[in-house]
Design a protein around this motif. Sequence first.
Motif, PDB file in Angstrom:
ATOM      1  N   LEU A  54       0.829  -1.207   0.000  1.00 36.41           N
ATOM      2  CA  LEU A  54       0.000   0.000   0.000  1.00 36.41           C
ATOM      3  C   LEU A  54       0.865   1.259   0.000  1.00 36.41           C
ATOM      4  N   PHE A  55       1.980   1.194   0.721  1.00 39.71           N
ATOM      5  CA  PHE A  55       2.886   2.346   0.742  1.00 39.71           C
ATOM      6  C   PHE A  55       3.456   2.606  -0.648  1.00 39.71           C
ATOM      7  N   VAL A  56       3.881   1.557  -1.322  1.00 35.50           N
ATOM      8  CA  VAL A  56       4.432   1.703  -2.676  1.00 35.50           C
ATOM      9  C   VAL A  56       3.388   2.305  -3.610  1.00 35.50           C
ATOM     10  N   LEU A  57       2.162   1.815  -3.518  1.00 35.83           N
ATOM     11  CA  LEU A  57       1.084   2.333  -4.366  1.00 35.83           C
ATOM     12  C   LEU A  57       0.790   3.794  -4.049  1.00 35.83           C
ATOM     13  N   ALA A  58       0.690   4.108  -2.756  1.00 37.08           N
ATOM     14  CA  ALA A  58       0.393   5.485  -2.351  1.00 37.08           C
ATOM     15  C   ALA A  58       1.516   6.431  -2.765  1.00 37.08           C
ATOM     16  N   TYR A  59       2.749   5.995  -2.580  1.00 36.27           N
ATOM     17  CA  TYR A  59       3.895   6.838  -2.949  1.00 36.27           C
ATOM     18  C   TYR A  59       3.885   7.140  -4.448  1.00 36.27           C
ATOM     19  N   THR A  60       3.632   6.126  -5.251  1.00 36.72           N
ATOM     20  CA  THR A  60       3.610   6.312  -6.703  1.00 36.72           C
ATOM     21  C   THR A  60       2.526   7.310  -7.107  1.00 36.72           C
ATOM     22  N   CYS A  61       1.359   7.191  -6.500  1.00 39.25           N
ATOM     23  CA  CYS A  61       0.256   8.108  -6.817  1.00 39.25           C
ATOM     24  C   CYS A  61       0.576   9.537  -6.385  1.00 39.25           C
ATOM     25  N   VAL A  62       1.143   9.679  -5.187  1.00 36.93           N
ATOM     26  CA  VAL A  62       1.480  11.012  -4.678  1.00 36.93           C
ATOM     27  C   VAL A  62       2.539  11.672  -5.554  1.00 36.93           C
ATOM     28  N   MET A  63       3.538  10.910  -5.970  1.00 33.12           N
ATOM     29  CA  MET A  63       4.582  11.460  -6.839  1.00 33.12           C
ATOM     30  C   MET A  63       3.983  11.957  -8.152  1.00 33.12           C
ATOM     31  N   PHE A  64       3.076  11.187  -8.722  1.00 33.32           N
ATOM     32  CA  PHE A  64       2.443  11.598  -9.976  1.00 33.32           C
ATOM     33  C   PHE A  64       1.622  12.875  -9.780  1.00 33.32           C
ATOM     34  N   LEU A  65       0.856  12.925  -8.699  1.00 37.18           N
ATOM     35  CA  LEU A  65       0.011  14.092  -8.447  1.00 37.18           C
ATOM     36  C   LEU A  65       0.850  15.339  -8.175  1.00 37.18           C
ATOM     37  N   LEU A  66       1.911  15.179  -7.388  1.00 35.46           N
ATOM     38  CA  LEU A  66       2.765  16.325  -7.090  1.00 35.46           C
ATOM     39  C   LEU A  66       3.460  16.836  -8.347  1.00 35.46           C
ATOM     40  N   GLY A  67       3.986  15.919  -9.135  1.00 31.17           N
ATOM     41  CA  GLY A  67       4.692  16.323 -10.343  1.00 31.17           C
ATOM     42  C   GLY A  67       3.790  16.929 -11.396  1.00 31.17           C
ATOM     43  N   SER A  68       2.492  16.604 -11.332  1.00 32.57           N
ATOM     44  CA  SER A  68       1.563  17.060 -12.372  1.00 32.57           C
ATOM     45  C   SER A  68       0.707  18.248 -11.956  1.00 32.57           C
ATOM     46  N   TYR A  69       0.329  18.305 -10.665  1.00 29.73           N
ATOM     47  CA  TYR A  69      -0.686  19.281 -10.276  1.00 29.73           C
ATOM     48  C   TYR A  69      -0.320  20.163  -9.083  1.00 29.73           C
ATOM     49  N   ALA A  70       0.774  19.904  -8.405  1.00 25.84           N
ATOM     50  CA  ALA A  70       1.095  20.675  -7.200  1.00 25.84           C
ATOM     51  C   ALA A  70       1.391  22.132  -7.539  1.00 25.84           C
ATOM     52  N   ALA A  71       1.031  23.016  -6.613  1.00 30.95           N
ATOM     53  CA  ALA A  71       1.292  24.439  -6.797  1.00 30.95           C
ATOM     54  C   ALA A  71       2.789  24.716  -6.742  1.00 30.95           C
ATOM     55  N   ALA A  72       3.184  25.796  -7.389  1.00 30.32           N
ATOM     56  CA  ALA A  72       4.608  26.134  -7.461  1.00 30.32           C
ATOM     57  C   ALA A  72       5.205  26.345  -6.070  1.00 30.32           C
ATOM     58  N   LYS A  73       4.422  26.936  -5.155  1.00 32.47           N
ATOM     59  CA  LYS A  73       4.930  27.174  -3.800  1.00 32.47           C
ATOM     60  C   LYS A  73       5.203  25.858  -3.075  1.00 32.47           C
ATOM     61  N   VAL A  74       4.349  24.882  -3.303  1.00 31.96           N
ATOM     62  CA  VAL A  74       4.539  23.571  -2.674  1.00 31.96           C
ATOM     63  C   VAL A  74       5.804  22.910  -3.210  1.00 31.96           C
ATOM     64  N   ILE A  75       5.981  22.969  -4.515  1.00 29.12           N
ATOM     65  CA  ILE A  75       7.165  22.375  -5.142  1.00 29.12           C
ATOM     66  C   ILE A  75       8.435  23.038  -4.628  1.00 29.12           C
ATOM     67  N   LEU A  76       8.407  24.359  -4.553  1.00 28.68           N
ATOM     68  CA  LEU A  76       9.584  25.090  -4.084  1.00 28.68           C
ATOM     69  C   LEU A  76       9.879  24.774  -2.624  1.00 28.68           C
ATOM     70  N   ALA A  77       8.830  24.676  -1.808  1.00 27.87           N
ATOM     71  CA  ALA A  77       9.019  24.349  -0.394  1.00 27.87           C
ATOM     72  C   ALA A  77       9.617  22.951  -0.233  1.00 27.87           C
ATOM     73  N   MET A  78       9.138  22.006  -1.022  1.00 22.41           N
ATOM     74  CA  MET A  78       9.695  20.652  -0.975  1.00 22.41           C
ATOM     75  C   MET A  78      11.162  20.657  -1.380  1.00 22.41           C
ATOM     76  N   HIS A  79      11.448  21.351  -2.458  1.00 23.52           N
ATOM     77  CA  HIS A  79      12.824  21.395  -2.958  1.00 23.52           C
ATOM     78  C   HIS A  79      13.759  22.015  -1.922  1.00 23.52           C
TER      79      HIS A  79
END
Length: 218
Positions: free
Chosen positions: A128-153
């Motif tokens: 379940l962790f592998v599945l959730a991680y894969t989905c979250v990575m796709f969503l973040l890379g495709s739809y996350a706001a620029a501020k969220v991406i910058l904060a993560m980076h």
Amino acid sequence: MASSPVREFLVTYFMPDKCYEELFVRLHFHAPCVRLVLTKAAGFWMLLDVLLAQLPQLLKILWSGSAEGLSLVSVIMQLYALSCPVVYAMANHFPLFAWAERILTLAQTLVIVFLILRYRGDTLKGLLFVLAYTCVMFLLGSYAAAKVILAMHSSSVAALIASKALQAGTNYCNGHTGQLSSLSVFLTWAGSLGATFTSVQVSASRITHTAALMYSLH
């Protein structure tokens, strides 16, 4: 006269002909050439770190059939730290060849997380962790706001340091390192050292160029 294989290798990957002549023919310690060689060597080592640092740890877990001594939270924090640059690259549509090697590191680290859970008897949680991680990575890379991406980076380095501190704390509490791979730790340390050296060289170059520009404006 044909050049030696050693010269061909060094000139192809590490230095121009002029530097080879200075360092190996004239035996002259030419500082710019030495810096160039060290910077290129650090770059190769960083690539080796990205591709192989997690592999010894993964193989050691599989070989021993145990993940004893490994901190799950530490590995998850490391996975987060490694994911941040990938999400940043995906969100900014960087060409795949610029960051594709990091996918291998992410995959290896993700498998390590799964194996820790697997050997703790939580195989379903691992899947379940592998599945959730894969989905979250796709969503973040495709739809996350620029501020969220910058904060993560921006938080990736802190997360990586925290992961090492957590693993060190686990080692101290257990009184041993368990299945922690010394080779993986060494490769990560050496890769970080190479990245630091390269960053210092780039920063020094920028400072020099800025100083020259400021001087030219007077």
